[in-house]
Structures are given as C-alpha cells and as structure tokens.
Write a protein that holds these residues in place. Structure first.
Motif, mmCIF file in Angstrom:
data_model
loop_
_atom_site.group_PDB
_atom_site.id
_atom_site.type_symbol
_atom_site.label_atom_id
_atom_site.label_comp_id
_atom_site.label_asym_id
_atom_site.label_seq_id
_atom_site.Cartn_x
_atom_site.Cartn_y
_atom_site.Cartn_z
ATOM 1 N N TRP A 96 -9.907 9.527 -5.224
ATOM 2 C CA TRP A 96 -10.327 10.433 -4.153
ATOM 3 C C TRP A 96 -10.920 11.692 -4.778
ATOM 4 N N ASN A 97 -11.997 12.179 -4.196
ATOM 5 C CA ASN A 97 -12.621 13.426 -4.622
ATOM 6 C C ASN A 97 -12.068 14.583 -3.794
ATOM 7 N N VAL A 140 -12.128 1.333 -9.088
ATOM 8 C CA VAL A 140 -10.681 1.169 -8.983
ATOM 9 C C VAL A 140 -10.085 1.074 -10.384
ATOM 10 N N GLN A 156 -5.376 1.490 -8.399
ATOM 11 C CA GLN A 156 -5.365 2.893 -7.998
ATOM 12 C C GLN A 156 -6.743 3.288 -7.511
ATOM 13 N N TYR A 157 -6.798 3.836 -6.311
ATOM 14 C CA TYR A 157 -8.064 4.212 -5.687
ATOM 15 C C TYR A 157 -8.267 5.718 -5.837
ATOM 16 N N ASP A 178 -3.076 7.036 -4.579
ATOM 17 C CA ASP A 178 -3.327 5.956 -3.620
ATOM 18 C C ASP A 178 -3.279 4.632 -4.381
ATOM 19 N N ASP A 207 -16.401 2.841 -5.000
ATOM 20 C CA ASP A 207 -15.802 1.523 -5.185
ATOM 21 C C ASP A 207 -14.983 1.391 -6.464
ATOM 22 N N VAL A 242 0.685 5.495 -0.546
ATOM 23 C CA VAL A 242 0.011 6.780 -0.743
ATOM 24 C C VAL A 242 1.080 7.847 -0.921
ATOM 25 N N SER A 287 -12.261 13.086 -0.114
ATOM 26 C CA SER A 287 -13.141 11.987 0.292
ATOM 27 C C SER A 287 -12.967 10.848 -0.690
ATOM 28 N N ARG A 288 -13.053 9.629 -0.205
ATOM 29 C CA ARG A 288 -12.859 8.448 -1.055
ATOM 30 C C ARG A 288 -13.941 8.377 -2.124
ATOM 31 N N ALA A 289 -13.530 8.068 -3.345
ATOM 32 C CA ALA A 289 -14.426 8.121 -4.504
ATOM 33 C C ALA A 289 -15.079 6.771 -4.768
ATOM 34 N N ARG A 335 0.847 -1.198 0.000
ATOM 35 C CA ARG A 335 0.000 0.000 0.000
ATOM 36 C C ARG A 335 0.877 1.241 0.000
#
Length: 286
Positions: free
Chosen positions: A106-107, A121, A103-104, A31, A119, A18, A115-117, A16
């Motif tokens: 984020w907004n 990926v 890759q995850y 991320d 599900d 970031v 904030s996490r965008a 992981r």
C-alpha cells in the motif's frame, strides 16, 4: 485389489489478515494472505475417520490472527517461522508445517490514508520440521520495461518462422521470482529490499540480446548483493510490444507506436545457483 495412502497434508488456505499499527495519529498497515498446511501421522483420519490427531483448520486460522496480535508481524518470514514452529511443537502428530505468505503493498497518502500499490506481491514460504526449517522468499507482478537497449536476432528459421529480426525493441516483463535462503540468520525486510533492487538493477543495466540473458543477469545480481541467498528462480513472461504498420495511412513508424499484446506470450524460466550453495535440508517449496 489393494490401495495405500500416499503423501497427504491439510490446512487452512488464504486467511486474509490486515493489521493496523496505530502509533499515535500515524498508522502502519500490513496486508497478508496466509495459508497453513500440516502433515505427519494422519493416516487414521483418512482410513477410518478418526480425527484424534487432526487439529481443526479453524484452529489454524485462529492461530494466525492471535499470533498477529500477540507477536506482531516484523516480517512475513519471521511470522511464518513462528507459526510453523508452533504447529510442529504443539501437535504430537504433526511432523512438518508449511506456511505460505503473500503480502500486498500500500502507498501512503496521509497519516491514515493509503492506496493499493498495484499488482506487485511479496511472498514467502516456510517449512518447519521437528529438527530443521528453511525459507524461500519471492515476489510476483513486478512489471518492468526497457524502451530500448534490447535486440533479438540470429535465431534459427524454419518453414513456420515469420518473426523479423530486430536490433531495437521494447523489452517488458512481469517478474515472478523465488529465492531460497541458505540460513535463518537473515535481516528479512532488509534482504527483501536488497533483492528487489538487485532484480531491478539487473534488468535496467543489462543491454539485452535475449530475455534469457537478462534473466541470468538479474539472478546473478541478487547472488552478488545478498550472500544469504543460495539460488534464484525466475519466470519472465515476454510482454510483447509490436510496432504498428502505419504505411497504409502514409505514415512511418520510427519505433514510436506499438501494439501491446497480452497473449500469447513467450515465457522464459531459469534458475541461477550459487556454486557453493549448501543443498542439505533446502528445497523449493511447493
């Protein structure tokens, strides 16, 4: 009784990472989940325990973090190619390196707030050998819905068929897509954006008589828009929405109230291939 060692590989799974780029007061974040896997002349570690050719998986993990600091992450494809090339060129016993990226998103909420965008990926898979490399891209968890312009009828019926035909239904799915590139000369981030938009527009703009028809339209749209893509593989779970029978309560239901069922679900899978796509050296990564 005799035994032989078959195909084998080893690596570091799910590192992981970031990365925060601090450009004054406005920050950018990347991320990632990174997995590396190496194969080559590694028989002795299996047969005798000789580790002289085994680069520790801890070293692979450390390389991920060091390269992120030294070179940055301009795109997950470019980052994966750099990692894979390093392992093959620096380790004599390693003939093939596989690097997998997630890759995850984020907004942005502010200059340094996010904030996490959901599900969705973005994914990439890179395979590097001493004389070649190839790349697959992808995405998972892109959930989309059409509330009309979808039908399903004309299917065969047998003794166990209870499903009624419908000429107006909700069509919803969570897109799981992979695509392989026919070249390494690709503007990776721009290509991803175009592919994602092509998948969405193919879904939105297709009047669907079956989810299979929609799958082909989505894959075809990608090949039309992004010439560097040789083929697209799609897995589309049918996220069923069943109209609720309100007649016991003296009410009608003009396609307004639905039960969203999470399982079981239909799973539609298929590949759309460019007819003139080159085959040599390109394959789906596991």
């Amino acid at each position: 009784m005799k035994f032989s060692l078959g195909a084998n590989r080893y690596g570091k799974a799910e590192c992981r990472l970031v990365r925060v780029v601090r450009d004054g007061g406005r920050h950018e974040i990347t991320d990632l989940n990174v997995s590396t896997s190496l194969s080559g002349d590694l028989e002795e570690t299996h047969l005798t325990g000789d580790n002289s050719a085994v680069l520790p998986t801890d070293s692979q993990k450390n390389t991920v973090y060091a390269f992120a600091r030294e070179f940055g992450v301009p795109s997950i494809e470019e980052f994966a190619l750099r990692l894979g090339g390093h392992f093959v060129s620096s380790q004599e016993a390693v003939h093939t390196a596989n690097v997998r990226m997630e890759q995850y998103g984020w907004n942005r909420l502010g200059d340094h707030s996010f904030s996490r965008a959901g599900d969705e990926v973005r994914t990439a898979g890179v395979t590097v050998t001493s004389d070649s490399a190839w790349v697959t891209g992808g995405l998972t968890g892109l959930t989309v819905m059409n509330t009309t312009d979808s039908e399903f009828h004309g299917f065969p019926r047998d003794a166990y068929t209870t499903l009624p035909e419908t000429h107006d239904r909700i069509l919803a799915t969570a897109v799981d897509a992979k695509w392989r590139f026919s070249t390494l000369d690709v503007p990776w981030n721009a290509a991803y954006a175009m592919i994602r938009e092509a998948l969405i527009s193919g879904f939105v703009e297709t009047y669907s008589l079956s989810l299979q028809q929609t799958l082909f339209a989505m894959g075809s749209r990608v090949l039309e828009k992004v010439p560097e893509v040789a083929e697209v593989r799609l897995a589309l779970p049918n996220k069923h929405h069943f109209p609720v029978d309100l007649s016991p309560f003296g009410m009608d239901n003009p396609n307004e109230i639905f039960l969203a069922a999470d399982r079981p679900y239909g799973l539609i899978e298929g590949t759309v291939v460019r007819d003139d796509a080159p085959e040599e050296g390109l394959a789906w990564s596991s």
